[in-house]
Design a protein around this motif. Structure first.
Motif, PDB file in Angstrom:
ATOM      1  N   LYS A   1       0.788  -0.810   0.270  1.00  0.00           N
ATOM      2  CA  LYS A   1      -0.161   0.168  -0.127  1.00  0.00           C
ATOM      3  C   LYS A   1       0.879   1.415   0.222  1.00  0.00           C
ATOM      4  CE  LYS A   1      -3.278  -2.473   3.198  1.00  0.00           C
ATOM      5  NZ  LYS A   1      -4.228  -2.722   2.223  1.00  0.00           N
ATOM      6  N   VAL A   2       0.437   2.604  -0.467  1.00  0.00           N
ATOM      7  CA  VAL A   2       1.678   3.639   0.160  1.00  0.00           C
ATOM      8  C   VAL A   2       2.279   3.522   0.590  1.00  0.00           C
ATOM      9  CG1 VAL A   2       0.547   6.481  -0.037  1.00  0.00           C
ATOM     10  CG2 VAL A   2       0.178   4.512  -1.610  1.00  0.00           C
ATOM     11  N   ALA A   3       3.044   3.692   1.365  1.00  0.00           N
ATOM     12  CA  ALA A   3       3.849   4.147   2.318  1.00  0.00           C
ATOM     13  C   ALA A   3       3.761   5.021   2.953  1.00  0.00           C
ATOM     14  CB  ALA A   3       4.637   3.230   2.450  1.00  0.00           C
ATOM     15  N   ILE A   4       2.730   6.112   4.611  1.00  0.00           N
ATOM     16  CA  ILE A   4       3.421   7.686   4.918  1.00  0.00           C
ATOM     17  C   ILE A   4       4.436   7.936   5.851  1.00  0.00           C
ATOM     18  CG2 ILE A   4       1.940   9.318   5.761  1.00  0.00           C
ATOM     19  CD1 ILE A   4      -0.633   7.907   4.118  1.00  0.00           C
ATOM     20  N   ILE A   5       5.431   8.133   5.349  1.00  0.00           N
ATOM     21  CA  ILE A   5       6.365   8.531   6.395  1.00  0.00           C
ATOM     22  C   ILE A   5       6.388   9.808   7.051  1.00  0.00           C
ATOM     23  CG2 ILE A   5       7.837   6.308   5.076  1.00  0.00           C
ATOM     24  CD1 ILE A   5      10.085   8.640   4.926  1.00  0.00           C
ATOM     25  N   THR A   6       7.166  10.018   7.494  1.00  0.00           N
ATOM     26  CA  THR A   6       7.563  11.634   8.989  1.00  0.00           C
ATOM     27  C   THR A   6       8.571  11.395   9.490  1.00  0.00           C
ATOM     28  OG1 THR A   6       6.136  13.587   9.209  1.00  0.00           O
ATOM     29  CG2 THR A   6       5.770  11.194  10.551  1.00  0.00           C
ATOM     30  N   GLY A   7       8.934  12.482  10.408  1.00  0.00           N
ATOM     31  CA  GLY A   7       9.784  12.658  11.491  1.00  0.00           C
ATOM     32  C   GLY A   7      10.378  13.822  11.521  1.00  0.00           C
ATOM     33  N   GLY A   8      11.619  14.246  12.644  1.00  0.00           N
ATOM     34  CA  GLY A   8      11.259  15.447  12.693  1.00  0.00           C
ATOM     35  C   GLY A   8      12.181  15.075  13.711  1.00  0.00           C
ATOM     36  N   GLY A   9      12.921  16.379  15.083  1.00  0.00           N
ATOM     37  CA  GLY A   9      13.384  16.135  16.039  1.00  0.00           C
ATOM     38  C   GLY A   9      12.874  15.748  17.553  1.00  0.00           C
ATOM     39  N   SER A  10      13.548  15.186  18.044  1.00  0.00           N
ATOM     40  CA  SER A  10      13.195  14.231  19.094  1.00  0.00           C
ATOM     41  C   SER A  10      12.738  15.657  20.500  1.00  0.00           C
ATOM     42  CB  SER A  10      13.908  13.530  20.083  1.00  0.00           C
ATOM     43  OG  SER A  10      14.360  12.139  19.116  1.00  0.00           O
ATOM     44  N   GLY A  11      11.932  14.550  21.489  1.00  0.00           N
ATOM     45  CA  GLY A  11      11.939  15.732  22.116  1.00  0.00           C
ATOM     46  C   GLY A  11      10.296  16.384  21.982  1.00  0.00           C
ATOM     47  N   HIS A  12       9.582  15.301  21.120  1.00  0.00           N
ATOM     48  CA  HIS A  12       7.951  15.587  20.474  1.00  0.00           C
ATOM     49  C   HIS A  12       7.320  14.661  21.099  1.00  0.00           C
ATOM     50  CE1 HIS A  12       8.656  19.618  19.142  1.00  0.00           C
ATOM     51  NE2 HIS A  12       9.792  19.073  18.279  1.00  0.00           N
ATOM     52  N   GLU A  13       8.112  13.840  21.912  1.00  0.00           N
ATOM     53  CA  GLU A  13       7.742  12.466  21.877  1.00  0.00           C
ATOM     54  C   GLU A  13       5.655  12.534  22.482  1.00  0.00           C
ATOM     55  OE1 GLU A  13      10.857  12.144  21.392  1.00  0.00           O
ATOM     56  OE2 GLU A  13      10.165  13.786  22.821  1.00  0.00           O
ATOM     57  N   PRO A  14       4.651  11.158  21.955  1.00  0.00           N
ATOM     58  CA  PRO A  14       5.172  10.382  21.301  1.00  0.00           C
ATOM     59  C   PRO A  14       5.448  10.049  19.585  1.00  0.00           C
ATOM     60  CG  PRO A  14       2.440  10.391  21.046  1.00  0.00           C
ATOM     61  CD  PRO A  14       3.102  11.968  21.920  1.00  0.00           C
ATOM     62  N   PHE A  15       5.304  11.484  19.278  1.00  0.00           N
ATOM     63  CA  PHE A  15       5.903  11.520  17.711  1.00  0.00           C
ATOM     64  C   PHE A  15       7.350  11.546  17.362  1.00  0.00           C
ATOM     65  CE2 PHE A  15       7.811  14.304  14.105  1.00  0.00           C
ATOM     66  CZ  PHE A  15       6.407  14.120  13.631  1.00  0.00           C
ATOM     67  N   PRO A  16       7.386  10.583  16.595  1.00  0.00           N
ATOM     68  CA  PRO A  16       6.583   9.828  15.801  1.00  0.00           C
ATOM     69  C   PRO A  16       6.321   8.495  15.909  1.00  0.00           C
ATOM     70  CG  PRO A  16       8.870   9.496  14.852  1.00  0.00           C
ATOM     71  CD  PRO A  16       8.403  10.405  16.199  1.00  0.00           C
ATOM     72  N   SER A  17       6.843   7.916  16.990  1.00  0.00           N
ATOM     73  CA  SER A  17       6.267   6.238  16.989  1.00  0.00           C
ATOM     74  C   SER A  17       5.675   6.277  17.514  1.00  0.00           C
ATOM     75  CB  SER A  17       8.035   6.018  18.013  1.00  0.00           C
ATOM     76  OG  SER A  17       7.463   6.208  19.301  1.00  0.00           O
ATOM     77  N   GLY A  18       4.670   6.400  18.069  1.00  0.00           N
ATOM     78  CA  GLY A  18       3.160   6.506  18.757  1.00  0.00           C
ATOM     79  C   GLY A  18       2.544   6.464  17.337  1.00  0.00           C
TER      80      GLY A  18
END
Length: 599
Positions: free
Chosen positions: A60-77
């Protein structure tokens, strides 16, 4: 004794339950993997991956993102079926490196004919590094597109800034796009829906105090007692105004009023009778009781305005470490298909729903075995493009070596210019890049400019870091790609086309243009000067001299320009009263190249 242990290991007086500060991001990655049986990580890079994308079968279409840590639970959540396929965390409040982004895209896009959607937040470093990874994957033949989240309602005038920042409203994009992907939608349809959502949502935040970065003692910013900063970014970037602290209802009312100001360029046009979805986001250290009270007030105030909240998502969804603050994000449900997509099931842990491991599945880290991939190398570069023979190749090498020796002497000058409206490291950053290039010069095949310049792009990315390294790398890759194309005409014309291609890449991902007080204000005049030399009987030294003259004139013109891109766009105009450091760096480089040819 225990308290002293914490203090000693954090190297700060601020209590944080960490081990070594320098290891906290990696240990956070491993901790997240231990609690989610549907997600795996990579052994040598910080990448979260939905393991379903690593198994054989239809994609299926794969969606990815990311950015600096310190914004948890982004992106793992937000990794899981029905949301994200992969996420890339960088260092604290720092965009992840391009090579890690590249690995993440290839991990979920390898042999995936449906393609990959890269979702970047509208911060310069994120746009550049994610854009660079995307362009490298496109060059390798992958199907990949990009969407930039930028929905803050802080500034009434967007022109003259680096644009609307990406905030917690990006979660609406992840959920809707992820559900579409899960249902088998095409990359084109998902991207079109993201663009539609971009016109229907807005976010605004307030904070009573800044966060404290691990290893430091002081918060990133301080707010006077009894005052709230409204409209700040996720890292504490300047807000739009300060407001008196008041009751929960009073604060919520002021936020909604600002978000819907009729004369604001970033307003959210809420209409009576329409349905909305709401996110109430805890930026880090707001208590649950405050969240519940504030949520009640936001819903009540929207109903009083004739708006109908039908979905509300509350929690610490995208944080800013321990910042004492809140965000309101509102999505106008203008498309009837969006609500079912928001309601669609997902295995993502932070989209509130308990995760239950499969029977017999142990809570252990599962390391992904990624398909092998190779970076663009010299061996893969074709010789069908522009080539230099004999003395011309030696001349190319000579002027590059001289320019490096000449430009590095201006490190302090460039730092001083940059300190007035930036980090004060423009000269140091350029010095790192040029000295890095100098170390590989003896190994370069100067008869093939596309190979040499592609190598310089890789060195710039590895040694310079941040937005500057990404911009220089984008510029050089654009030049190299154009020089690589088949050509048997006027080399001056091909060099001018190559410079244009490099500049287009910088504009596409850096979002700056002529007149914004950046390096482009020197590069564009220099390129135009080169274009005027096409078909003229001139030596290379004469041509480069004309380019250097044009770049210096363009640089001087920045003295009177208002900054509209990068950090300088947020500074007071009276503090930005000298030439732009980036433009000066370009002028110095071109003058150095010209001197090298005239020796």
């Amino acid at each position: 004794m225990f308290s002293r242990y914490l203090v000693r290991n954090c190297q700060t007086k601020v209590m944080m339950f960490l081990n070594k500060t320098e290891n906290c991001v990696r240990e956070r990655v491993e901790g997240a993997a231990l609690t989610n049986p549907n997600m795996c990580i990579t052994a040598d890079q910080d990448i979260f991956i939905d393991r379903s994308y690593l198994t054989p079968g239809p994609k299926k279409v794969a969606i990815i993102t990311g950015g600096g840590s310190g914004h948890e639970p982004f992106p793992s959540g937000y990794i899981g079926e029905g949301m994200l396929a992969a996420g890339v965390p960088g260092a604290i409040f720092t965009s992840p490196p391009t090579d890690v982004i590249l690995s993440a895209i290839k991990a979920v896009g390898h042999n995936n004919e449906k393609g990959v959607l890269v979702v970047s937040y509208n911060y310069t470093g994120d746009r550049i590094n994610f854009g660079l990874g995307l362009e490298k994957c496109k060059a390798a033949g992958m199907k990949v597109e990009m969407f930039v989240v930028g929905e803050d309602c802080a500034f009434t005038k967007v022109e003259g800034t680096a644009g609307r920042r990406g905030l917690v409203g990006g979660l609406f994009v992840f959920k809707i796009a992820g559900a579409m992907a899960y249902n088998g939608a095409s990359l084109e349809d998902i991207l079109a829906t993201c663009e539609e959502v971009a016109h229907a949502y807005g976010t605004l935040g307030v904070a009573a105090s800044g966060c404290i970065i691990p290893g430091r003692e002081e918060p990133l910013f301080e707010v006077d007692k009894g005052i709230l900063e409204m409209g700040l970014g996720l890292h504490g970037e300047a807000g739009c105004l300060s407001i008196p602290f008041g009751s929960s209802r009073e604060v919520a009312d002021k936020m909604l009023t600002h978000m819907t100001l009729p004369n604001s360029e970033s307003r959210l046009d809420l209409k009576k009778g329409e349905k909305v979805a709401i996110i109430i986001n805890n930026l880090g250290s707001v208590t649950q009781i405050e969240l519940n009270v504030f949520t009640k007030d936001v819903i009540t105030l929207l109903r009083e305005r004739g708006v109908k909240p039908v979905r509300v998502y509350v929690g610490s969804l995208i944080t800013s470490l321990n910042m004492k603050g809140l965000q309101i994000s509102i999505l106008r449900l203008t498309n009837s298909k969006w609500l079912p997509l928001l309601d669609a099931p997902t295995s993502a842990s932070a989209w509130p729903k308990p995760l239950i491991p499969e029977e017999g599945h142990e809570l252990t880290i599962e390391y992904a075995k990624l398909p092998s991939h190779s970076e663009d190398t010299k061996e893969k570069m074709s010789t069908k493009g522009l080539m230099l023979e004999g003395d011309k190749a030696k001349l190319f090498e000579q002027c590059v070596k001289f320019a490096i020796q000449d430009v590095v002497q201006h490190e302090k000058e460039l730092n001083q210019l940059d300190s007035k409206c930036g980090d004060g490291d423009c000269g140091s950053t350029l010095y790192r890049g040029l000295t890095g290039i100098s170390k590989v010069l003896d190994k370069q095949p100067f008869q093939c400019p596309s190979v040499v310049i592609s190598g310089f792009a890789d060195v710039a990315l590895q040694t310079m870091g941040g937005a500057s390294g990404g911009l220089y790398s984008l510029f050089l890759i654009g030049i190299a790609n154009k020089l690589q194309e088949r050509f048997d005409g006027d080399p001056v014309k091909r060099w001018s086309e190559a410079l244009r291609k490099g500049i287009e890449s910088m504009i596409k991902y850096g979002k700056a243009n002529r007149g914004d007080r950046t390096m482009l204000d020197a590069l564009l005049p220099a390129t135009e000067a080169l274009e005027k030399c096409i078909g003229q009987e001139m030596t290379c030294g004469q041509i480069l001299t004309k380019m250097a003259d044009a770049a210096e004139a363009g640089c001087e013109a920045t003295r009177h320009m208002k900054a509209k891109a990068g950090r300088a766009s947020y500074c007071r105009p009276e503090d930005v009263n000298d030439v732009d450091a980036g433009a000066r760096a370009v002028a110095l480089c071109l003058r150095g190249l010209a001197k090298g040819l005239l020796l």
